[in-house]
Design a protein around this motif. Structure first.
Motif, mmCIF file in Angstrom:
data_model
loop_
_atom_site.group_PDB
_atom_site.id
_atom_site.type_symbol
_atom_site.label_atom_id
_atom_site.label_comp_id
_atom_site.label_asym_id
_atom_site.label_seq_id
_atom_site.Cartn_x
_atom_site.Cartn_y
_atom_site.Cartn_z
ATOM 1 N N LEU A 112 -7.621 2.531 4.913
ATOM 2 C CA LEU A 112 -6.945 1.485 3.658
ATOM 3 C C LEU A 112 -7.427 0.006 3.991
ATOM 4 O O LEU A 112 -7.590 -0.442 3.055
ATOM 5 C CB LEU A 112 -5.409 1.473 4.173
ATOM 6 N N GLU A 116 -8.412 -1.183 0.670
ATOM 7 C CA GLU A 116 -7.493 -2.220 0.082
ATOM 8 C C GLU A 116 -6.663 -1.918 -1.037
ATOM 9 O O GLU A 116 -6.209 -2.697 -1.653
ATOM 10 C CB GLU A 116 -8.306 -3.510 0.115
ATOM 11 N N LYS A 117 -6.265 -0.673 -1.449
ATOM 12 C CA LYS A 117 -5.563 -0.319 -2.333
ATOM 13 C C LYS A 117 -4.285 0.374 -1.959
ATOM 14 O O LYS A 117 -4.570 1.291 -1.093
ATOM 15 C CB LYS A 117 -6.353 0.873 -3.345
ATOM 16 N N PRO A 118 -3.403 0.376 -2.583
ATOM 17 C CA PRO A 118 -2.060 0.885 -1.691
ATOM 18 C C PRO A 118 -2.295 2.631 -2.088
ATOM 19 O O PRO A 118 -2.713 2.731 -3.227
ATOM 20 C CB PRO A 118 -0.768 0.262 -2.527
ATOM 21 N N THR A 119 -1.724 3.353 -1.471
ATOM 22 C CA THR A 119 -1.793 4.511 -1.669
ATOM 23 C C THR A 119 -0.812 5.399 -0.987
ATOM 24 O O THR A 119 0.069 4.718 -0.359
ATOM 25 C CB THR A 119 -3.194 5.403 -1.062
ATOM 26 N N THR A 122 -0.397 4.565 2.741
ATOM 27 C CA THR A 122 0.342 3.262 3.176
ATOM 28 C C THR A 122 1.771 3.472 3.133
ATOM 29 O O THR A 122 2.499 3.111 4.230
ATOM 30 C CB THR A 122 0.280 2.073 1.937
ATOM 31 N N GLN A 123 2.479 4.261 2.249
ATOM 32 C CA GLN A 123 3.803 4.605 2.372
ATOM 33 C C GLN A 123 4.087 5.368 3.709
ATOM 34 O O GLN A 123 5.101 5.425 4.368
ATOM 35 C CB GLN A 123 4.276 5.331 1.084
ATOM 36 N N THR A 178 2.661 -5.867 5.335
ATOM 37 C CA THR A 178 2.426 -4.616 4.802
ATOM 38 C C THR A 178 3.045 -4.413 3.187
ATOM 39 O O THR A 178 2.563 -4.125 2.211
ATOM 40 C CB THR A 178 2.704 -3.372 5.466
ATOM 41 N N LYS A 181 1.589 -7.296 0.701
ATOM 42 C CA LYS A 181 0.366 -6.780 0.471
ATOM 43 C C LYS A 181 0.515 -5.613 -0.617
ATOM 44 O O LYS A 181 -0.453 -5.600 -1.610
ATOM 45 C CB LYS A 181 -0.690 -6.380 1.500
ATOM 46 N N TYR A 182 1.034 -4.573 -0.254
ATOM 47 C CA TYR A 182 1.066 -3.329 -0.919
ATOM 48 C C TYR A 182 2.290 -3.172 -1.917
ATOM 49 O O TYR A 182 2.390 -1.975 -2.599
ATOM 50 C CB TYR A 182 1.090 -1.954 -0.012
#
Length: 187
Positions: A112, A116-119, A122-123, A178, A181-182
């Motif tokens: 991540l 730097e992209k939410p995926t 992240t969740q 977090t 950002k996401y």
């Protein structure tokens, strides 16, 4: 041989022996662990298929852990193995000691940070970090991974990536940053 397995220091013949041992899948697992590490450190992504065959090893999760580490960390191929990484984050029933899940948490944080992209990673990390049914060390691993994803240093001893504890003010800060950002909803 493992001591010499720094890039450019291991003889090509020795690396070839390690690759042959991995390909053969011999019964001495301790030697197989060493051969995988040697290939991971001194080898290259040219041996992806050879290492990848150990990614799903229910009979020996440590082999899966080593293969995941090599493919995603040593060789920088985490983007290629996102489905596997997600599965290990979610937990697989044969990883009874959590060895593969533990390394997947760490790898997910570094992935991540790079993308730097939410995926879904992240969740998943956020869910693990906030799930009070998880063991504290697992939650703290997820919090450290999120701190790394946010750019916190693992070298600065005051960094949340080093010192964060489940339920602490630092944990709340990591989760707030977090979510911001996401663009995640509070859980």
């Amino acid at each position: 041989m493992l001591d010499q397995a720094k890039p450019g220091k291991l003889k090509k013949e020795d690396l070839n022996i390690a690759i042959e041992e991995i390909s053969a899948g011999f019964d001495n697992r301790r030697d197989l662990y060493t051969a995988l590490h040697v290939a991971g450190i001194a080898g290259s992504a040219d041996q992806t298929e050879t290492v990848q065959r150990y990614l799903w090893t229910p009979a020996d999760p440590i082999l899966s852990r080593i293969a995941l580490l090599i493919l995603c960390e040593y060789w920088g191929m985490s983007s290629k193995f996102l489905p596997e990484l997600q599965s290990f984050l979610d937990g697989v029933d044969w990883d009874v000691d959590g060895d593969v899940r533990e390394i997947s948490i760490s790898i997910a944080g570094r992935h991540l940070r790079e993308t730097e992209k939410p995926t879904s990673l992240t969740q998943s990390l956020t869910s693990i970090a906030t799930d009070e049914a998880e063991l504290d060390f697992v939650r703290e691993g997820a919090l450290r991974a999120l701190a790394v994803a946010l750019g916190d240093s693992l070298l600065d001893v005051s960094s949340p990536a080093v010192r964060v504890r489940a339920g602490s003010a630092q944990a709340a800060d990591v989760l707030t940053r977090t979510r911001r950002k996401y663009s995640l909803q509070h859980q």
